[in-house]
Scaffold this motif. Structure first.
Motif, short mmCIF file in Angstrom:
data_model
loop_
_atom_site.label_atom_id
_atom_site.label_comp_id
_atom_site.label_asym_id
_atom_site.label_seq_id
_atom_site.Cartn_x
_atom_site.Cartn_y
_atom_site.Cartn_z
N PHE A 93 0.83 -1.21 0.00
CA PHE A 93 0.00 0.00 0.00
C PHE A 93 0.86 1.25 0.00
O PHE A 93 0.63 2.19 -0.78
CB PHE A 93 -0.93 0.00 1.22
N TRP A 94 1.89 1.30 0.86
CA TRP A 94 2.73 2.50 0.92
C TRP A 94 3.59 2.65 -0.33
O TRP A 94 3.94 3.78 -0.69
CB TRP A 94 3.60 2.46 2.18
N LEU A 95 3.90 1.57 -0.99
CA LEU A 95 4.58 1.68 -2.28
C LEU A 95 3.67 2.33 -3.31
O LEU A 95 4.12 3.14 -4.14
CB LEU A 95 5.04 0.30 -2.76
N LEU A 96 2.38 1.99 -3.26
CA LEU A 96 1.41 2.64 -4.17
C LEU A 96 1.27 4.12 -3.84
O LEU A 96 1.11 4.95 -4.74
CB LEU A 96 0.05 1.94 -4.06
N VAL A 97 1.31 4.46 -2.56
CA VAL A 97 1.24 5.87 -2.16
C VAL A 97 2.45 6.63 -2.70
O VAL A 97 2.32 7.73 -3.24
CB VAL A 97 1.17 6.00 -0.62
#
Length: 225
Positions: free
Chosen positions: A26-30
């Motif tokens: 998720f944080w990689l997508l952010v």
């Protein structure tokens, strides 16, 4: 290394390990701009568990991280204790519950200390509709009755109570008399009456709208005058 892998792939650490992988993705997508850090704020309310005041993604990510680390540490210690049988099963469940409780307490403490860095957005207000163009939904609008539909900045719509001043406020121009506040017509919400909980509305004609730039700097006629 073997001890670490055995603990990470064993119960209960493997549960939080899988959740941690989801959090990392998720944080990689952010970081890539494909998701927002506040994507889940409208869907989940973490206030009842003491996590309010910060984005849901931040509090849940910290909870998963601390729970994974706590369960991993507890599992390693449990393996080194040499406990087996039913006692080991009971202690494994205790590691799971303890990891969650300790992580919840740690995240709640961090949220309490750092929530001031995440200022809350002001709640939506009916005053946000002032200056908006609406569509009349009743047969007509009078000084005592009328409803209109107006769109908010997020694309949603709301039906509001509207009233027409007597005498009505009309936009200047030769075609203003042809603009009537009837069903399907357009109106401009120019003020809000908090006591009566309704909007004052005037007839609106898009052809007479000078546009945002003209409204901000004055019309050409006024500038020349």
């Amino acid at each position: 290394m073997d001890e670490f892998l055995s603990a990470a792939l064993g119960f209960p650490a493997v549960i939080f390990g899988a959740a941690l992988i989801v959090v990392i993705c998720f944080w990689l997508l952010v970081l890539a701009g494909a998701a927002g850090h506040d994507s889940f704020d409208a869907d989940l309310d973490t206030g009842p568990v003491g996590f309010g005041g910060v984005p849901v993604s931040v509090s849940v990510s910290l909870l998963v991280l601390f729970s994974w680390f706590g369960s991993l540490t507890g599992t390693v210690l449990l393996h080194r204790s040499g406990t087996g049988g039913a006692a080991r099963a009971v202690l494994t469940v205790a590691v799971l519950a303890g990891s969650l409780i300790i992580s919840w307490a740690a995240v709640r403490l961090l949220v309490h200390r750092f929530r001031r860095f995440f200022p809350a957005e002001p709640p939506p207000s009916r005053l946000d509709f002032v200056g908006s163009v609406c569509t009349i939904r009743t047969g007509s609008v009078t000084a005592n009755f009328g409803q209109a539909e107006v769109a908010s900045s997020d694309g949603s719509t709301a039906v509001v109570q509207v009233r027409l001043a007597d005498p009505p406020h009309r936009l200047p121009g030769p075609s203003a008399e042809d603009t009537l506040l009837v069903k399907g017509g357009a109106g401009l919400l120019y003020a809000y009456d908090e006591e009566g909980e309704f909007f004052w509305v005037s007839p609106y004609d898009a052809a007479l709208d000078p546009g945002p730039n003209a409204r901000a700097h004055g019309s050409p006629d006024r500038a020349n005058g």
